[in-house]
Write a protein that holds these residues in place. Structure first.
Motif, PDB file in Angstrom:
ATOM      1  N   SER A  80      35.307  36.574  47.421  1.00 39.32           N
ATOM      2  CA  SER A  80      36.098  37.570  47.310  1.00 39.32           C
ATOM      3  C   SER A  80      35.865  38.451  46.372  1.00 39.32           C
ATOM      4  CB  SER A  80      37.952  36.700  47.180  1.00 39.32           C
ATOM      5  OG  SER A  80      38.338  36.413  47.569  1.00 39.32           O
ATOM      6  N   PHE A  81      35.887  39.504  46.760  1.00 35.62           N
ATOM      7  CA  PHE A  81      35.010  40.924  46.072  1.00 35.62           C
ATOM      8  C   PHE A  81      36.356  41.810  45.488  1.00 35.62           C
ATOM      9  CE2 PHE A  81      32.315  38.986  48.846  1.00 35.62           C
ATOM     10  CZ  PHE A  81      31.031  39.230  48.365  1.00 35.62           C
ATOM     11  N   GLU A  82      35.993  42.439  44.063  1.00 35.57           N
ATOM     12  CA  GLU A  82      37.308  43.328  43.702  1.00 35.57           C
ATOM     13  C   GLU A  82      36.706  44.385  44.278  1.00 35.57           C
ATOM     14  OE1 GLU A  82      36.301  44.374  39.723  1.00 35.57           O
ATOM     15  OE2 GLU A  82      38.017  43.455  39.343  1.00 35.57           O
ATOM     16  N   THR A  83      37.687  45.412  44.805  1.00 37.90           N
ATOM     17  CA  THR A  83      37.884  46.472  45.194  1.00 37.90           C
ATOM     18  C   THR A  83      37.115  47.815  43.952  1.00 37.90           C
ATOM     19  OG1 THR A  83      40.251  46.788  44.732  1.00 37.90           O
ATOM     20  CG2 THR A  83      39.086  46.282  47.026  1.00 37.90           C
ATOM     21  N   VAL A  84      37.519  47.357  43.221  1.00 39.18           N
ATOM     22  CA  VAL A  84      37.178  47.842  41.588  1.00 39.18           C
ATOM     23  C   VAL A  84      35.510  48.453  42.077  1.00 39.18           C
ATOM     24  CG1 VAL A  84      37.216  49.316  39.393  1.00 39.18           C
ATOM     25  CG2 VAL A  84      39.236  48.469  40.616  1.00 39.18           C
ATOM     26  N   ASN A  85      34.822  47.276  41.298  1.00 37.55           N
ATOM     27  CA  ASN A  85      33.166  47.718  41.946  1.00 37.55           C
ATOM     28  C   ASN A  85      32.955  46.354  42.106  1.00 37.55           C
ATOM     29  OD1 ASN A  85      33.445  44.722  40.101  1.00 37.55           O
ATOM     30  ND2 ASN A  85      33.701  45.287  37.786  1.00 37.55           N
ATOM     31  N   GLY A  86      33.778  45.697  42.971  1.00 39.14           N
ATOM     32  CA  GLY A  86      32.109  44.965  44.185  1.00 39.14           C
ATOM     33  C   GLY A  86      31.821  43.825  43.549  1.00 39.14           C
ATOM     34  N   GLU A  87      32.272  43.223  42.794  1.00 35.04           N
ATOM     35  CA  GLU A  87      32.809  41.575  42.124  1.00 35.04           C
ATOM     36  C   GLU A  87      32.619  40.751  42.597  1.00 35.04           C
ATOM     37  OE1 GLU A  87      32.129  39.048  38.274  1.00 35.04           O
ATOM     38  OE2 GLU A  87      32.974  41.586  38.004  1.00 35.04           O
ATOM     39  N   CYS A  88      31.724  39.754  43.106  1.00 35.11           N
ATOM     40  CA  CYS A  88      32.402  38.464  43.804  1.00 35.11           C
ATOM     41  C   CYS A  88      33.360  37.701  42.608  1.00 35.11           C
ATOM     42  CB  CYS A  88      31.391  37.324  43.689  1.00 35.11           C
ATOM     43  SG  CYS A  88      31.733  36.449  44.851  1.00 35.11           S
ATOM     44  N   VAL A  89      34.258  37.470  42.837  1.00 37.04           N
ATOM     45  CA  VAL A  89      35.642  37.216  41.696  1.00 37.04           C
ATOM     46  C   VAL A  89      35.540  35.786  42.224  1.00 37.04           C
ATOM     47  CG1 VAL A  89      36.421  39.415  40.993  1.00 37.04           C
ATOM     48  CG2 VAL A  89      37.341  37.365  42.584  1.00 37.04           C
TER      49      VAL A  89
END
Length: 114
Positions: A80-89
């Motif tokens: 799952s990736f955050e939509t602000v910075n593309g980080e995998c959370v």
């Protein structure tokens, strides 16, 4: 020799707000698949490649999974990736990030920056 006119990746109003959209763009001389994410008047882009296994994020061409909390979900292994910075959370590549592609918006259209 004339300067080539940039080609728009998308029309801003045609992109679903809080949604994902697939496009292709030439980056550093190579055709690359991208994921666009529209958030109001802002659009973010990443290469359509999961950092875990190098596979495309969509489950079918241009069809992306979105979690209840709005994250982009890799269809292959569930990262799952955050939509602000593309980080995998969450998932197998937690802490890695998608490769961001800078954009600009002009005259209601989305272009590669630069």
């Amino acid at each position: 020799m004339s300067t080539p006119v940039p080609t728009a990746l998308a029309v801003l109003e045609a992109l679903p707000d809080q949604g994902f959209h697939a496009v292709a763009a030439v980056i550093d001389g190579d055709a690359e698949p991208l994921v666009l994410y529209r958030d109001g008047q802002q659009v973010r882009a990443w290469l359509n490649v999961c950092p875990h296994a190098g596979r495309a994020l969509d489950w079918a061409p241009g069809q992306f999974l979105k979690s209840r909390d709005g994250h982009l979900v890799c269809a292959v292994h569930g990262a799952s990736f955050e939509t602000v910075n593309g980080e995998c959370v969450a998932g197998p590549c937690r802490g890695d990030t998608l490769r961001a592609v800078p954009l600009r918006i002009a005259d209601g259209k989305v272009y590669l920056a630069g």
